[in-house]
Design an enzyme around this catalytic site. Structure first.
Site, PDB file in Angstrom:
ATOM      1  N   ARG A  43      -8.120   2.415  10.166  1.00  0.00           N
ATOM      2  CA  ARG A  43      -8.068   0.781  10.769  1.00  0.00           C
ATOM      3  C   ARG A  43      -8.879   0.320  11.512  1.00  0.00           C
ATOM      4  O   ARG A  43      -8.816  -0.734  11.887  1.00  0.00           O
ATOM      5  CB  ARG A  43      -6.624   0.938  11.580  1.00  0.00           C
ATOM      6  CG  ARG A  43      -5.300   0.454  10.523  1.00  0.00           C
ATOM      7  CD  ARG A  43      -4.423   0.637  11.204  1.00  0.00           C
ATOM      8  NE  ARG A  43      -2.979   0.002  10.988  1.00  0.00           N
ATOM      9  CZ  ARG A  43      -2.042   0.237  10.290  1.00  0.00           C
ATOM     10  NH1 ARG A  43      -2.040   1.535   9.683  1.00  0.00           N
ATOM     11  NH2 ARG A  43      -0.850  -0.442  10.360  1.00  0.00           N
ATOM     12  N   ARG A  90      12.706  -2.643  10.399  1.00  0.00           N
ATOM     13  CA  ARG A  90      11.667  -2.000  11.591  1.00  0.00           C
ATOM     14  C   ARG A  90      11.571  -2.867  12.561  1.00  0.00           C
ATOM     15  O   ARG A  90      11.009  -3.740  12.431  1.00  0.00           O
ATOM     16  CB  ARG A  90      10.632  -1.200  10.852  1.00  0.00           C
ATOM     17  CG  ARG A  90      10.684   0.003  10.410  1.00  0.00           C
ATOM     18  CD  ARG A  90       9.628   0.584   9.475  1.00  0.00           C
ATOM     19  NE  ARG A  90       8.475  -0.001   9.732  1.00  0.00           N
ATOM     20  CZ  ARG A  90       7.270  -0.033   8.954  1.00  0.00           C
ATOM     21  NH1 ARG A  90       7.270   0.743   7.795  1.00  0.00           N
ATOM     22  NH2 ARG A  90       6.126  -0.511   9.240  1.00  0.00           N
ATOM     23  N   ARG A 132       0.699  -7.658  14.405  1.00  0.00           N
ATOM     24  CA  ARG A 132       0.250  -6.826  13.404  1.00  0.00           C
ATOM     25  C   ARG A 132      -0.900  -7.398  12.468  1.00  0.00           C
ATOM     26  O   ARG A 132      -1.880  -6.980  12.263  1.00  0.00           O
ATOM     27  CB  ARG A 132       1.155  -6.201  12.698  1.00  0.00           C
ATOM     28  CG  ARG A 132       1.995  -5.040  13.237  1.00  0.00           C
ATOM     29  CD  ARG A 132       3.230  -4.834  12.340  1.00  0.00           C
ATOM     30  NE  ARG A 132       3.048  -4.077  11.102  1.00  0.00           N
ATOM     31  CZ  ARG A 132       3.967  -4.053  10.305  1.00  0.00           C
ATOM     32  NH1 ARG A 132       5.091  -4.509  10.414  1.00  0.00           N
ATOM     33  NH2 ARG A 132       3.675  -3.151   9.243  1.00  0.00           N
ATOM     34  N   LYS A 155       0.902  -1.074   0.187  1.00  0.00           N
ATOM     35  CA  LYS A 155       0.106   0.076   0.144  1.00  0.00           C
ATOM     36  C   LYS A 155       0.956   1.332  -0.111  1.00  0.00           C
ATOM     37  O   LYS A 155       0.478   2.327  -0.693  1.00  0.00           O
ATOM     38  CB  LYS A 155      -0.864  -0.001   1.351  1.00  0.00           C
ATOM     39  CG  LYS A 155      -1.816  -0.904   1.383  1.00  0.00           C
ATOM     40  CD  LYS A 155      -3.046  -0.578   2.451  1.00  0.00           C
ATOM     41  CE  LYS A 155      -2.036  -0.564   3.792  1.00  0.00           C
ATOM     42  NZ  LYS A 155      -1.767  -1.882   4.488  1.00  0.00           N
ATOM     43  N   ARG A 168      11.544  -6.719   4.066  1.00  0.00           N
ATOM     44  CA  ARG A 168      11.722  -5.028   3.948  1.00  0.00           C
ATOM     45  C   ARG A 168      12.856  -4.723   4.743  1.00  0.00           C
ATOM     46  O   ARG A 168      13.169  -5.026   6.129  1.00  0.00           O
ATOM     47  CB  ARG A 168      10.301  -4.932   4.407  1.00  0.00           C
ATOM     48  CG  ARG A 168      10.005  -3.331   4.307  1.00  0.00           C
ATOM     49  CD  ARG A 168       8.539  -2.996   4.109  1.00  0.00           C
ATOM     50  NE  ARG A 168       7.860  -3.100   5.417  1.00  0.00           N
ATOM     51  CZ  ARG A 168       6.259  -2.985   5.474  1.00  0.00           C
ATOM     52  NH1 ARG A 168       5.720  -2.734   4.453  1.00  0.00           N
ATOM     53  NH2 ARG A 168       5.835  -3.308   6.652  1.00  0.00           N
TER      54      ARG A 168
HETATM   55  P1  AMP Z   1       2.042   1.280   9.387  1.00  0.00           P
HETATM   56  O1  AMP Z   1       3.400   1.863   8.737  1.00  0.00           O
HETATM   57  O2  AMP Z   1       0.813   1.969   8.564  1.00  0.00           O
HETATM   58  O3  AMP Z   1       1.924  -0.376   9.146  1.00  0.00           O
HETATM   59  O4  AMP Z   1       1.786   1.726  10.698  1.00  0.00           O
HETATM   60  C1  AMP Z   1       2.569   1.403  11.637  1.00  0.00           C
HETATM   61  C2  AMP Z   1       2.291   1.440  12.921  1.00  0.00           C
HETATM   62  O5  AMP Z   1       1.669   2.730  13.565  1.00  0.00           O
HETATM   63  C3  AMP Z   1       1.127   0.353  13.289  1.00  0.00           C
HETATM   64  O6  AMP Z   1       1.419  -0.789  13.594  1.00  0.00           O
HETATM   65  C4  AMP Z   1       0.293   1.003  14.455  1.00  0.00           C
HETATM   66  O7  AMP Z   1       1.132   0.857  15.629  1.00  0.00           O
HETATM   67  C5  AMP Z   1       0.459   2.464  14.219  1.00  0.00           C
HETATM   68  N1  AMP Z   1      -0.625   3.179  13.400  1.00  0.00           N
HETATM   69  C6  AMP Z   1      -0.616   3.485  12.103  1.00  0.00           C
HETATM   70  N2  AMP Z   1      -1.796   4.071  11.556  1.00  0.00           N
HETATM   71  C7  AMP Z   1      -2.658   3.688  12.647  1.00  0.00           C
HETATM   72  C8  AMP Z   1      -4.014   3.551  12.735  1.00  0.00           C
HETATM   73  N3  AMP Z   1      -4.750   4.178  11.722  1.00  0.00           N
HETATM   74  N4  AMP Z   1      -4.537   3.413  13.845  1.00  0.00           N
HETATM   75  C9  AMP Z   1      -3.954   2.862  15.002  1.00  0.00           C
HETATM   76  N5  AMP Z   1      -2.533   2.720  14.965  1.00  0.00           N
HETATM   77  C10 AMP Z   1      -1.974   3.258  13.553  1.00  0.00           C
END
Ligand code: AMP
Ligand code: ZN
Length: 214
Positions: A88, A160, A171, A13, A127
């Protein structure tokens, strides 16, 4: 045009969001990137969300919604945006709907990135990210020019914390339990378009373009 990109972690994404944003001339809004930026800068918010992010859990709806509300109030979002990683949860989706309605706007389309679980696991495992500029690579699919260092700034790439296997599992559980149901939520509102997201990024982008009638 307000687009939401929906799909499991590792569905690609982020890559698609960047390309789409450039093509449509609207900002790419990634809540994950915003939280990582706060963490890196050591802000109050960053300190608050650090532990939960690193473990692969979701930040609370209140914190996330407030951050998005602020972002969506900025002038550069007037022509739309690509939302990547938000909403989310159903509570976030409700909040977003209300927020946009208040601005006389609405979500135009929800792109649901469809990928088999095995592909997702491979993508996340390979990654590597640049801790300085946020560029993302993959050890086999999109390696940097020199192994292990960022093309843009020469910084050593890292896995990461939330991409570590033990946290990826968490996750995935969060995704399955809280985020995957949003597909139905938006299907009920006739907004979902499915995208087969297994091929090369350019192929997936081409399919998206077609779908959006561009
Ligand atoms: P991502 O890079 O989108 O996978 O986001 C990394 C981390 O940020 C996630 O595993 C969550 O801990 C937090 N996070 C990102 N977006 C959200 C969201 N919309 N709601 C809650 N936590 C979020
Ligand atoms: Zn870099």
């Amino acid at each position: 045009m307000i687009l939401i990109l929906l799909g499991p972690p590792g569905a690609g994404k982020g890559t698609q969001a960047k390309m789409l944003a450039a093509e449509l001339g609207v900002p790419h809004i990634s809540t994950g990137d915003m939280f990582r930026d706060h963490k890196a800068r050591g802000t109050e918010l960053g300190k608050k969300v650090q532990a939960i992010m690193d473990s692969g859990g979701l930040v609370t709806d209140d914190i996330t919604n407030a951050m998005v509300q602020d972002r969506l109030g900025r002038p550069d979002v007037a022509r739309g945006c690509i939302l990547d990683g938000y909403p989310r949860t159903a509570a976030q989706a409700d909040f977003l709907g209300t927020l946009l309605r208040g601005q006389g706007r609405a979500v135009d389309r929800v792109l649901s990135y469809e990928v088999p679980e095995q592909a997702v696991v491979e993508r996340i495992g390979g990654r590597r990210s640049c801790p300085k500029c946020g560029a993302v690579y993959h050890v086999t699919a999109s390696p940097p020019r020199a192994a292990g260092v960022c093309d843009k700034d020469g910084t050593a790439l890292v896995l990461r914390d939330d991409d570590r296997p033990e946290n990826v599992k968490k996750r995935m559980q969060e995704y399955a339990g809280k985020t995957a149901p949003l597909k139905r939520y938006y299907q009920d509102r006739k907004l979902v378009a499915e995208i087969e997201a297994t091929g090369a990024p350019e192929t997936i982008l081409a399919a998206t373009r077609k779908l959006l009638g561009r």
